[in-house]
Design a protein around this motif. Structure first.
Motif, mmCIF file in Angstrom:
data_model
loop_
_atom_site.group_PDB
_atom_site.id
_atom_site.type_symbol
_atom_site.label_atom_id
_atom_site.label_comp_id
_atom_site.label_asym_id
_atom_site.label_seq_id
_atom_site.Cartn_x
_atom_site.Cartn_y
_atom_site.Cartn_z
ATOM 1 N N LYS A 58 0.820 -1.196 0.000
ATOM 2 C CA LYS A 58 0.000 0.000 0.000
ATOM 3 C C LYS A 58 0.861 1.256 0.000
ATOM 4 N N TYR A 81 2.173 1.765 -3.446
ATOM 5 C CA TYR A 81 1.083 2.263 -4.284
ATOM 6 C C TYR A 81 0.854 3.755 -4.043
ATOM 7 N N THR A 134 1.654 1.292 -11.009
ATOM 8 C CA THR A 134 0.586 1.393 -10.005
ATOM 9 C C THR A 134 -0.327 0.172 -10.063
ATOM 10 N N GLN A 146 -0.974 -2.662 -7.069
ATOM 11 C CA GLN A 146 -2.273 -3.086 -6.538
ATOM 12 C C GLN A 146 -2.588 -4.519 -6.960
ATOM 13 N N LYS A 147 -1.518 -5.303 -7.119
ATOM 14 C CA LYS A 147 -1.606 -6.745 -7.394
ATOM 15 C C LYS A 147 -2.336 -7.048 -8.697
ATOM 16 N N ARG A 178 -10.374 -2.448 -9.917
ATOM 17 C CA ARG A 178 -11.644 -2.562 -9.198
ATOM 18 C C ARG A 178 -12.827 -2.541 -10.162
ATOM 19 N N TYR A 212 -7.342 1.890 -5.377
ATOM 20 C CA TYR A 212 -6.796 0.915 -4.431
ATOM 21 C C TYR A 212 -6.680 1.486 -3.026
ATOM 22 N N LYS A 213 -6.300 2.750 -2.919
ATOM 23 C CA LYS A 213 -6.098 3.410 -1.634
ATOM 24 C C LYS A 213 -6.255 4.909 -1.847
ATOM 25 N N SER A 224 -11.397 8.334 -6.347
ATOM 26 C CA SER A 224 -10.623 7.621 -5.342
ATOM 27 C C SER A 224 -11.248 7.767 -3.960
#
Length: 431
Positions: free
Chosen positions: A8, A11, A53, A57-58, A62, A107-108, A412
């Motif tokens: 995180k 990211y 990025t 975020q793997k 989303r 993601y965050k 976001s």
């Protein structure tokens, strides 16, 4: 747990770097092309940051309905794209890179709190240069000789070099300064500490003077209108009291400008230009382009001529400045993309506004003061850009970068607002 925190953190760092890079590219793109690297190189860096990025975020994007209008927006740009048809790609690539940032921002959200101050920090050199070149014209001449090699548009062959300052065009300089003014206005509005509020107020005053010096009336008008709209959104209660304060503030500002104009008479040029609105050559030229765009729309009202179609339609044989666009985004979208594309465009804009309004209400209801600055900054930039669409080329030039950053901030926050509220409540309980 430690690995998750590390991911995180990476990211967050990458999102800050990405936003900072786009802001630098937006403010100084022409200078970068001259002094540092080409557009192609910058776009490779930009794309690489976006990919990193996604990795941070793997490799997950989303799934949310919020992204749907922007997927259609990209499809609209690619459909019968006239820039591609003429063997070019740079502007289309730039816009798609902008929109792609919407998909990697969810993601965050802790990074969004840094963006308003980044807009100020990265854009403030444009304010400083405008003021410095006003005072020292010889320094402007040195700058031009070592960079552009010729005087920018709007400076009347260098007579008013401060109007364009570091930008390639005085209108662009006004846009960059407007972004700083709007961000500073929100920082000033939401700041509670007196020393900080005074600091933001001084910077805001200097930036407003710089904006006036550009002599761009549309930017001034839309900045004022956007600021008033957001002022009311920020404080929905006691509107009569707020209106009274707004009137008082307006009177104080008018008095202050009258005093300042005694020492800097150049700021009066923008007010003099308001007197010629509708009859000057700039306005008459826009009428020609708008009429031409409507004629193109009538030829293919459903799907239009294709993205960038207006600019490749032969209009430049009539108006050379039409190469930059129709100077009315709504009419040009109709011309380029027809009714179908126009509907896609409007849905994207409205969806961004809708979640921004929801964000503002959420921040007020949950007393999220540290994030209120973020959502108001997003709102004020969106409001400015949507109004400027009526006389400028917002969705086609670098102004779109600022608009999409405002959208990214809003998206976001919206997708992480429940977690944000929980974390902020935890902090209050801890204190």
């Amino acid at each position: 747990m430690r690995d998750k925190f590390k991911i995180k953190s990476v990211y967050t760092m990458l999102m800050v770097i990405l936003m900072g890079f786009v802001l630098v590219e937006s403010n100084y793109w022409y200078l970068l092309s001259i002094l540092v690297c080409s557009s192609d190189t910058r776009y490779v860096i930009w794309g690489t940051l976006i990919i990193l990025t996604v990795i941070a975020q793997k490799l997950k994007i989303r799934k949310t309905y919020i992204f749907v209008p922007w997927l259609f927006y990209i499809a609209m740009i690619l459909f019968r794209n006239q820039e591609f048809a003429h063997g070019r790609y740079s502007n289309t690539e730039r816009l798609i890179l902008c929109i792609t940032m919407v998909f990697v921002c969810a993601y965050k959200s802790d990074w969004v709190k840094k963006i308003p101050k980044m807009i100020v920090a990265i854009g403030i050199p444009n304010v400083i240069a405008t003021l410095v070149f006003l005072v020292n014209d010889s320094l402007y001449k040195v700058f031009i000789s070592r960079t552009y090699g010729e005087y920018q548009s709007g400076t009347e062959y260098g007579k008013y070099g401060y109007r364009a300052a570091l930008a390639d065009h005085y209108s662009q300089n006004a846009t960059y300064i407007s972004m700083v003014v709007l961000a500073l206005f929100v920082l000033f509005l939401t700041e509670e500490r007196r020393k900080k509020k005074f600091f933001w107020g001084v910077l805001l005053g200097a930036s407003v003077i710089a904006l006036l010096l550009t002599s761009k009336r549309a930017h001034l008008l839309f900045c004022v209108a956007a600021a008033i709209i957001v002022y009311y959104l920020a404080y929905p209660q006691k509107r009569l009291e707020k209106t009274f304060k707004l009137v008082i503030a307006g009177a104080v500002i008018a008095f202050g400008l009258a005093l300042v104009s005694e020492y800097i008479p150049q700021i009066n040029n923008v007010f003099e230009r308001f007197q010629t609105a509708g009859t000057d050559k700039e306005t008459l030229g826009r009428f020609i382009m708008w009429n031409y765009a409507f004629e193109l729309f009538k030829q293919n009202p459903l799907f239009g001529t294709g993205w960038w179609g207006f600019r490749y339609s032969g209009i430049t044989n009539i108006r050379a400045d039409a190469l930059t666009g129709c100077h009315n985004v709504y009419i040009e979208i109709l011309s380029n993309c027809g009714i179908v594309g126009f509907v896609i465009f409007i849905i994207a804009l409205i969806s961004a506004l809708y979640i921004t309004m929801k964000n503002i209400k959420f921040c007020i209801d949950n007393e999220l003061e540290s994030y209120k600055m973020v959502v108001l900054c997003s709102a004020v930039i969106q409001a400015f850009c949507l109004m400027y669409c009526m006389t400028g080329n917002v969705m086609f030039d670098r102004t779109f970068h600022f608009y999409i950053i405002a959208v990214v901030m809003s998206v976001s926050f919206y997708l992480n607002k429940e977690n944000i509220a929980y974390m902020e409540e935890e902090k209050k309980d801890y204190v």
